[in-house]
Design a protein around this motif. Sequence first.
Motif, PDB file in Angstrom:
ATOM      1  N   VAL A 111       6.321  85.448  16.944  1.00 57.16           N
ATOM      2  CA  VAL A 111       4.697  85.519  17.644  1.00 57.16           C
ATOM      3  C   VAL A 111       4.120  84.875  16.663  1.00 57.16           C
ATOM      4  O   VAL A 111       3.361  83.813  16.734  1.00 57.16           O
ATOM      5  CB  VAL A 111       4.377  87.224  18.070  1.00 57.16           C
ATOM      6  CG1 VAL A 111       2.990  87.022  18.141  1.00 57.16           C
ATOM      7  CG2 VAL A 111       5.146  87.311  19.199  1.00 57.16           C
ATOM      8  N   PRO A 112       3.964  85.264  15.160  1.00 58.31           N
ATOM      9  CA  PRO A 112       2.854  84.823  14.403  1.00 58.31           C
ATOM     10  C   PRO A 112       3.292  83.162  14.264  1.00 58.31           C
ATOM     11  O   PRO A 112       2.171  82.356  14.136  1.00 58.31           O
ATOM     12  CB  PRO A 112       3.216  85.515  13.197  1.00 58.31           C
ATOM     13  CG  PRO A 112       3.990  86.733  13.449  1.00 58.31           C
ATOM     14  CD  PRO A 112       4.669  86.378  14.737  1.00 58.31           C
ATOM     15  N   ASP A 162       4.459  91.903  20.067  1.00 55.40           N
ATOM     16  CA  ASP A 162       4.564  91.888  21.346  1.00 55.40           C
ATOM     17  C   ASP A 162       5.547  92.983  21.624  1.00 55.40           C
ATOM     18  O   ASP A 162       6.261  92.829  22.867  1.00 55.40           O
ATOM     19  CB  ASP A 162       5.089  90.560  22.268  1.00 55.40           C
ATOM     20  CG  ASP A 162       3.582  89.875  22.380  1.00 55.40           C
ATOM     21  OD1 ASP A 162       3.268  89.791  23.650  1.00 55.40           O
ATOM     22  OD2 ASP A 162       2.731  89.515  21.599  1.00 55.40           O
ATOM     23  N   GLU A 172       1.532  81.557  17.389  1.00 55.17           N
ATOM     24  CA  GLU A 172       0.344  81.368  17.583  1.00 55.17           C
ATOM     25  C   GLU A 172      -0.229  80.662  16.556  1.00 55.17           C
ATOM     26  O   GLU A 172      -1.457  80.024  16.782  1.00 55.17           O
ATOM     27  CB  GLU A 172      -0.104  83.067  17.201  1.00 55.17           C
ATOM     28  CG  GLU A 172       0.054  84.131  18.259  1.00 55.17           C
ATOM     29  CD  GLU A 172      -0.679  85.156  18.009  1.00 55.17           C
ATOM     30  OE1 GLU A 172      -1.138  85.634  19.213  1.00 55.17           O
ATOM     31  OE2 GLU A 172      -0.561  85.888  16.921  1.00 55.17           O
ATOM     32  N   SER A 173       0.497  80.422  15.360  1.00 54.59           N
ATOM     33  CA  SER A 173      -0.185  79.470  14.217  1.00 54.59           C
ATOM     34  C   SER A 173       0.142  77.855  14.668  1.00 54.59           C
ATOM     35  O   SER A 173      -0.389  77.227  13.883  1.00 54.59           O
ATOM     36  CB  SER A 173       0.451  79.903  12.816  1.00 54.59           C
ATOM     37  OG  SER A 173       1.875  79.537  12.750  1.00 54.59           O
ATOM     38  N   ARG A 201       0.852  88.020  25.853  1.00 55.88           N
ATOM     39  CA  ARG A 201       0.357  87.105  24.934  1.00 55.88           C
ATOM     40  C   ARG A 201       0.382  85.584  25.246  1.00 55.88           C
ATOM     41  O   ARG A 201      -0.302  84.666  24.748  1.00 55.88           O
ATOM     42  CB  ARG A 201       0.969  87.416  23.399  1.00 55.88           C
ATOM     43  CG  ARG A 201       0.244  86.719  22.383  1.00 55.88           C
ATOM     44  CD  ARG A 201       0.975  86.909  20.943  1.00 55.88           C
ATOM     45  NE  ARG A 201       1.033  88.418  20.753  1.00 55.88           N
ATOM     46  CZ  ARG A 201       0.352  89.137  19.583  1.00 55.88           C
ATOM     47  NH1 ARG A 201      -0.606  88.499  19.258  1.00 55.88           N
ATOM     48  NH2 ARG A 201       0.757  90.434  19.737  1.00 55.88           N
ATOM     49  N   PHE A 202       1.487  85.377  26.021  1.00 58.02           N
ATOM     50  CA  PHE A 202       1.963  83.851  26.028  1.00 58.02           C
ATOM     51  C   PHE A 202       2.057  83.712  27.658  1.00 58.02           C
ATOM     52  O   PHE A 202       3.419  83.566  28.114  1.00 58.02           O
ATOM     53  CB  PHE A 202       3.143  83.409  25.444  1.00 58.02           C
ATOM     54  CG  PHE A 202       2.921  83.679  23.916  1.00 58.02           C
ATOM     55  CD1 PHE A 202       2.098  82.716  23.171  1.00 58.02           C
ATOM     56  CD2 PHE A 202       4.021  84.464  23.325  1.00 58.02           C
ATOM     57  CE1 PHE A 202       2.131  83.146  21.752  1.00 58.02           C
ATOM     58  CE2 PHE A 202       3.750  84.538  21.818  1.00 58.02           C
ATOM     59  CZ  PHE A 202       2.744  83.808  21.180  1.00 58.02           C
TER      60      PHE A 202
END
Length: 326
Positions: free
Chosen positions: A214-215, A292, A218-219, A235-236
């Motif tokens: 996840v991180p 998540d 997101e980055s 989140r996605f």
Amino acid sequence: MNRRELMRTASALALAHLAGLRAAQAQEDPAAYPTRPIRVMIGFAPGGSTDAPMRVLAEAVAKILGQPVVIENKPGAAGVIPTQMLQAAPPDGYTLAIAPAGVYRLPYTTDIKWNPASDLCYVIGLSGYAFGTVVPASSPIRSLADYIAYAKANPDMLTYSSPGVGTTNHLTMEQFSRATGVKLNHVPYKGSAESLQALLAGHVQSAAETSAFVPHVESGKLRLLAVWSDKRMARFPEVPTLKELGIDIVQTSPWGLVAPKGTHPTIQARLHDAFKQAMEQPAFKASLARFDMEPDYRDPAQYQRFALASMKKEKDILDTLGLSRK
């Protein structure tokens, strides 16, 4: 007495001392538990989606129980080393382990002399992983259709990393390969942190991972091609599930806390109550949300029933894939 005899004598004395210590520990009054630090073994490397939330949980439980709760990482062997180590640990509540899904397939892949469903003391179900397939953001593979097309055009050439051989990640990709008719090149690592680092460093072309990705997604460093859950990740929301893409695979992997068989019910209950109280705190929920994940509570009876059902499911999957040793 020669050197060899001295060493034998010293070893015998050490073993006798250890046996006496274990016996003394086992005779502690369960009502006084705990009176010293507790260690929780995790079968994955630091920094992953099991390790990070468990460190938050351990800190909270330490305050509740009044004793340190120390996390020890024992990566490798699909995360099952800690549960195997419990087979030799005294049932005194001071040595615990996290049980991943890989534990339930051990009897069908490895020659073990113990049964995961009956030779562990189930304390509490804690959470479950989210999974997905990721590639570097710079990769020309922009969708799962691209991924499959590339794999078909380059048999055994498309590499993917995972947290280890025999993990849920690995076996699900075996299912994926058979369902789509592709041949992939599996590169196992010791945990999600190493697996994702290999992908970020360009050592592999893709990764079959837990939501430890996840991180990095997101980055903007990684691209998420598909998730393996029944529903899209909140989140996605733009990323499809395997089922939506016509691949009939849904994979989740609940995990929780176990103790050695024979742990006193009073100690089991004390641990359960402390961890349940801690998992309801905002800090633990926030640490899971980072990957998540959500709390997935099971009491001891529910958790043991889950273990029995999981063993049957794992055997069915391994038999279908032709990977069962029995």
